[in-house]
Enzyme design. Structure first.
Site, PDB file in Angstrom:
ATOM      1  N   LYS A 150     138.877  27.719  30.931  1.00 28.29           N
ATOM      2  CA  LYS A 150     139.383  26.702  30.039  1.00 28.29           C
ATOM      3  C   LYS A 150     138.823  26.989  28.646  1.00 28.29           C
ATOM      4  O   LYS A 150     137.824  27.687  28.507  1.00 28.29           O
ATOM      5  CB  LYS A 150     139.082  25.301  30.527  1.00 28.29           C
ATOM      6  N   GLU A 206     142.805  20.300  33.533  1.00 30.10           N
ATOM      7  CA  GLU A 206     142.084  19.382  34.396  1.00 30.10           C
ATOM      8  C   GLU A 206     141.858  18.084  33.631  1.00 30.10           C
ATOM      9  O   GLU A 206     141.746  18.096  32.398  1.00 30.10           O
ATOM     10  CB  GLU A 206     140.726  19.960  34.792  1.00 30.10           C
ATOM     11  N   ASP A 220     134.141  25.250  26.648  1.00 29.49           N
ATOM     12  CA  ASP A 220     135.397  25.328  27.404  1.00 29.49           C
ATOM     13  C   ASP A 220     136.118  23.983  27.514  1.00 29.49           C
ATOM     14  O   ASP A 220     137.256  23.924  27.962  1.00 29.49           O
ATOM     15  CB  ASP A 220     135.196  25.984  28.780  1.00 29.49           C
ATOM     16  N   ARG A 221     135.465  22.904  27.112  1.00 28.57           N
ATOM     17  CA  ARG A 221     136.144  21.594  27.176  1.00 28.57           C
ATOM     18  C   ARG A 221     136.613  21.141  25.799  1.00 28.57           C
ATOM     19  O   ARG A 221     136.089  21.593  24.781  1.00 28.57           O
ATOM     20  CB  ARG A 221     135.190  20.524  27.704  1.00 28.57           C
ATOM     21  N   ASP A 254     132.362  21.050  24.427  1.00 29.30           N
ATOM     22  CA  ASP A 254     131.140  20.833  25.207  1.00 29.30           C
ATOM     23  C   ASP A 254     130.114  21.960  25.029  1.00 29.30           C
ATOM     24  O   ASP A 254     130.294  22.849  24.195  1.00 29.30           O
ATOM     25  CB  ASP A 254     131.471  20.644  26.690  1.00 29.30           C
ATOM     26  N   ASP A 307     129.299  24.734  26.519  1.00 26.61           N
ATOM     27  CA  ASP A 307     129.692  26.148  26.566  1.00 26.61           C
ATOM     28  C   ASP A 307     131.083  26.393  25.985  1.00 26.61           C
ATOM     29  O   ASP A 307     131.636  27.484  26.130  1.00 26.61           O
ATOM     30  CB  ASP A 307     129.617  26.672  28.005  1.00 26.61           C
ATOM     31  N   SER A 351     126.995  24.075  31.068  1.00 26.12           N
ATOM     32  CA  SER A 351     128.140  23.427  30.450  1.00 26.12           C
ATOM     33  C   SER A 351     127.836  22.091  29.791  1.00 26.12           C
ATOM     34  O   SER A 351     127.061  22.018  28.858  1.00 26.12           O
ATOM     35  CB  SER A 351     129.237  23.281  31.502  1.00 26.12           C
ATOM     36  N   HIS A 352     128.427  21.018  30.327  1.00 30.56           N
ATOM     37  CA  HIS A 352     128.297  19.702  29.706  1.00 30.56           C
ATOM     38  C   HIS A 352     126.995  19.007  30.088  1.00 30.56           C
ATOM     39  O   HIS A 352     126.732  17.901  29.623  1.00 30.56           O
ATOM     40  CB  HIS A 352     129.479  18.834  30.130  1.00 30.56           C
ATOM     41  N   ARG A 378     132.975  10.277  41.626  1.00 30.59           N
ATOM     42  CA  ARG A 378     134.045  10.127  40.647  1.00 30.59           C
ATOM     43  C   ARG A 378     135.201   9.377  41.322  1.00 30.59           C
ATOM     44  O   ARG A 378     135.610   9.741  42.425  1.00 30.59           O
ATOM     45  CB  ARG A 378     134.545  11.482  40.168  1.00 30.59           C
TER      46      ARG A 378
HETATM   47  C1  VG1 Z   1     133.409  19.029  36.710  1.00 29.23           C
HETATM   48  C2  VG1 Z   1     134.863  18.680  36.460  1.00 29.23           C
HETATM   49  C3  VG1 Z   1     135.750  19.861  36.783  1.00 29.23           C
HETATM   50  C4  VG1 Z   1     135.293  21.071  35.956  1.00 29.23           C
HETATM   51  C5  VG1 Z   1     133.826  21.338  36.203  1.00 29.23           C
HETATM   52  C6  VG1 Z   1     133.285  22.442  35.329  1.00 29.23           C
HETATM   53  O1  VG1 Z   1     133.229  19.328  38.070  1.00 29.23           O
HETATM   54  O2  VG1 Z   1     135.239  17.547  37.190  1.00 29.23           O
HETATM   55  O3  VG1 Z   1     137.076  19.531  36.532  1.00 29.23           O
HETATM   56  O4  VG1 Z   1     136.038  22.210  36.296  1.00 29.23           O
HETATM   57  O5  VG1 Z   1     133.063  20.168  35.933  1.00 29.23           O
HETATM   58  O6  VG1 Z   1     133.427  22.142  33.981  1.00 29.23           O
HETATM   59  P1  VG1 Z   1     132.634  18.252  39.127  1.00 29.23           P
HETATM   60  O7  VG1 Z   1     132.518  19.001  40.416  1.00 29.23           O
HETATM   61  O8  VG1 Z   1     131.340  17.799  38.558  1.00 29.23           O
HETATM   62  O9  VG1 Z   1     133.625  17.137  39.181  1.00 29.23           O
HETATM   63  V1  VG1 Z   1     132.345  22.745  32.887  1.00 29.23           V
HETATM   64  O10 VG1 Z   1     132.921  22.473  31.371  1.00 29.23           O
HETATM   65  O11 VG1 Z   1     130.971  21.846  33.362  1.00 29.23           O
HETATM   66  O12 VG1 Z   1     132.092  24.324  33.262  1.00 29.23           O
HETATM   67 CO    CO Z   2     131.943  23.522  30.012  1.00 31.94          CO
END
Ligand code: VG1
Ligand code: CO
Length: 546
Positions: free
Chosen positions: A379, A366, A284-285, A280, A282, A113-114, A499
């Site tokens: 998302k 979120e 989804d953000r 982002d 993948d 993802s990000h 966080r």
């Molecule tokens: C983070 C975000 C959470 C989101 C997750 C996956 O998780 O806070 O809200 O669902 O990333 O997003 P964490 O446990 O690091 O707080 V993605 O776009 O990385 O699949």
């Molecule tokens: Co993502």
């Protein structure tokens, strides 16, 4: 087709986090590492005859190798067909759509993802069930259990599969097929069904200027098709739209820190475009910006819920909304006014699936730049961008005007999240333990103008399947409804990330223009005091503020 059974040694660190298993590429490249996890997924499932698996990733380094391995393991583990995105690429929401549209048994998404990509970056893998959503904890717990005891995995000796050419490759006398699909068209068609494309097209040709930043990640081709080809946006309004294995060396996280190029363009004064957005790694953000204006994801969810009937797909209203616990209560106020239910779930999209399947909620969100609806079970970044464009086209107001009038009507939940990344795990744990140790002493104490009402560690009871998830984040709730939440990230791969989520409600329009950091200054100090974060981690400032 020969099926080989390969002896392997279990790893003890394959526990899926908030969204699948994420590790450094180097960890995934260890002999058997990916194979062990994939076999543990397949052993958890009861794969029926003739089952189809959807497969694709965000195109980061190691994606192509992983696709080949998973195709061969799917063949050996009883799947009859694998649907692969062209070039091995599927955005997370597109994969969710493919699972639903083609009624596959499930899907595997390869993404961190990000998180950063490239040979020194991160890789990730996640299993989605047949509703298109991330596997619930019952399944991820079982995958983890099996991964700790695995002794062998199964793999077929297929030749390398061409994943770049659309169409089918047939193996094993027709008993196993790999089909390469054009998911961009499928996804773009879905978006066109949901939104008023002619209104958006008109807006984009009226002198209204938008800027979209794909951050060298997966949404580039989707954005080209939707914004340029179907909606007539100019080529110059799209940036960084060619996906690269290391995201152009950047951090594909659409926030004010990492989406720096876009932020500069959007905060350049009067010459800035009217609307800016980024997605982002993948896809989804989403981050939403107006001319010199940032929309927090929590506010974005509230605005979309309040204006949902302007979108054709939601013209008859929405059934309910859901938000993760640390997300601000802005959407709760909209739900109350619309007289629809509002659910509070733990962080992570996997908790929304049951509510959507049961028809209880239509929109979810979120605070971490994630927003979506029941059109998929993930998302969806581009969906959120199109939703905003649809609302802007219908309302004829600027982004800032929409927010100001929203706050005037509902009040403002002033909100910010402070992230402290890559902290030594022991130090991070001690911060959390220290806050927890004050659970009995904090209630009743006053800090400046704020008095603590209660504190707890959030637990979620899923009203649909009865499951309970504990330890989902520490909440300090104040008498006036303000709150501070502490959580450890479940997606990082380096040390720990703390966080801190801060929220205060302000009904007074006179304060609504204030910068959140200014409005929350006192709360920020209280959070640092209660947690002793600086003393325990040696960090003076957050890595990322949103
Ligand atoms: C983070 C975000 C959470 C989101 C997750 C996956 O998780 O806070 O809200 O669902 O990333 O997003 P964490 O446990 O690091 O707080 V993605 O776009 O990385 O699949
Ligand atoms: Co993502």
């Amino acid at each position: 087709m020969q099926i080989q059974t390969i002896k392997t040694t279990a790893f003890n660190d394959q526990k899926p986090g908030t969204s699948g298993l994420r590790k450094k590429v180097k960890v995934f490249q260890q002999t058997g590492y990916l194979e062990n996890f994939v076999q543990s997924i397949f052993d958890t499932l009861n794969v029926p005859n003739n089952a189809t698996l959807a497969l694709g990733g965000d195109g980061r380094y190691f994606n192509r190798q992983a696709i080949q391995i998973i195709v061969r393991m799917a063949a050996a583990n009883g799947f009859a067909r694998v649907l692969v995105g062209q070039a091995g690429i599927l955005s997370t929401p597109a994969c969710s759509h493919i699972i639903r549209k083609y009624k596959t048994f499930g899907g595997i998404v390869l993404s961190a993802s990000h998180n950063q990509g490239g040979i020194n970056g991160d890789f990730g893998i996640k299993y989605n069930i047949s509703n298109g959503g991330p596997a619930p904890e019952k399944i991820t717990d079982s995958i983890y259990d099996l991964s700790k005891k695995i002794i062998e995995y199964k793999i077929a000796d297929l030749p390398e599969v061409d994943v770049d050419t659309l169409g089918q490759s047939i193996f094993n006398d027709g008993k196993f097929t790999v089909e390469v699909i054009d998911a961009v068209q499928d996804y773009a068609d879905l978006m066109q069904e949901l939104f008023d494309f002619s209104a958006i097209k008109k807006l984009l040709s009226s002198g209204f200027k938008m800027q979209f930043d794909a951050m060298h990640a997966v949404t580039g081709p989707y954005a080209q098709e939707i914004f340029a080809n179907r909606l007539g946006a100019s080529e110059s309004s799209l940036m960084n739209c060619i996906p690269s294995e290391d995201f152009g060396g950047g951090h594909p996280d659409p926030n004010l820190t990492y989406a720096e190029d876009l932020v500069k363009i959007m905060f350049a004064g009067e010459s800035s475009p009217d609307f800016g957005a980024a997605s982002d790694g993948d896809g989804d953000r989403n981050m939403i910006l107006g001319k010199n204006f940032f929309v927090t994801p929590s506010d974005s969810l509230a605005v979309l819920a309040a204006n949902a009937t302007l979108v054709p797909a939601y013209a008859n209203g929405i059934a309910g909304v859901a938000r993760s616990m640390p997300t601000s209560g802005a959407v709760d106020r909209v739900a109350a006014k619309l007289n629809i239910p509002c659910y509070e779930t733990p962080t992570g999209w996997k908790f929304f699936g049951n509510l959507m399947d049961a028809g209880k909620v239509t929109l979810c969100g979120e605070e971490s730049f994630g927003t979506s609806s029941s059109h998929v079970r993930e998302k969806d970044g581009l969906w959120a961008v199109l939703f905003w464009l649809n609302v802007l086209a219908k309302k004829g107001m600027s982004v800032e005007q929409i927010l100001m009038s929203h706050w005037a009507e509902f009040g403002r939940n002033v909100y910010s999240r402070h992230d402290y990344e890559a902290i030594p795990t022991d130090a991070a744990n001690s911060v959390i333990a220290h806050v927890k140790s004050q659970f009995t002493s904090l209630p009743g104490q006053s800090f400046g103008g704020y008095k603590v009402k209660t504190c707890d560690d959030f637990s979620y009871h899923d009203s649909i399947d009865g499951s309970i998830s504990n330890n989902q984040g520490i909440r300090i709730l104040f008498e006036d409804g303000s709150r501070i939440v502490f959580r450890l990230s479940g997606t990082g791969t380096e040390g720990a990330t703390i966080r801190i989520y801060l929220e205060a409600f302000d009904p007074d329009v006179k304060n609504h223009h204030l910068d959140a950091q200014v409005a929350l200054a006192e709360m920020i100090q209280i959070a640092l005091k209660i947690s002793e974060l600086k003393e325990r981690t040696g960090r003076d400032t957050p890595t990322v503020i949103t």
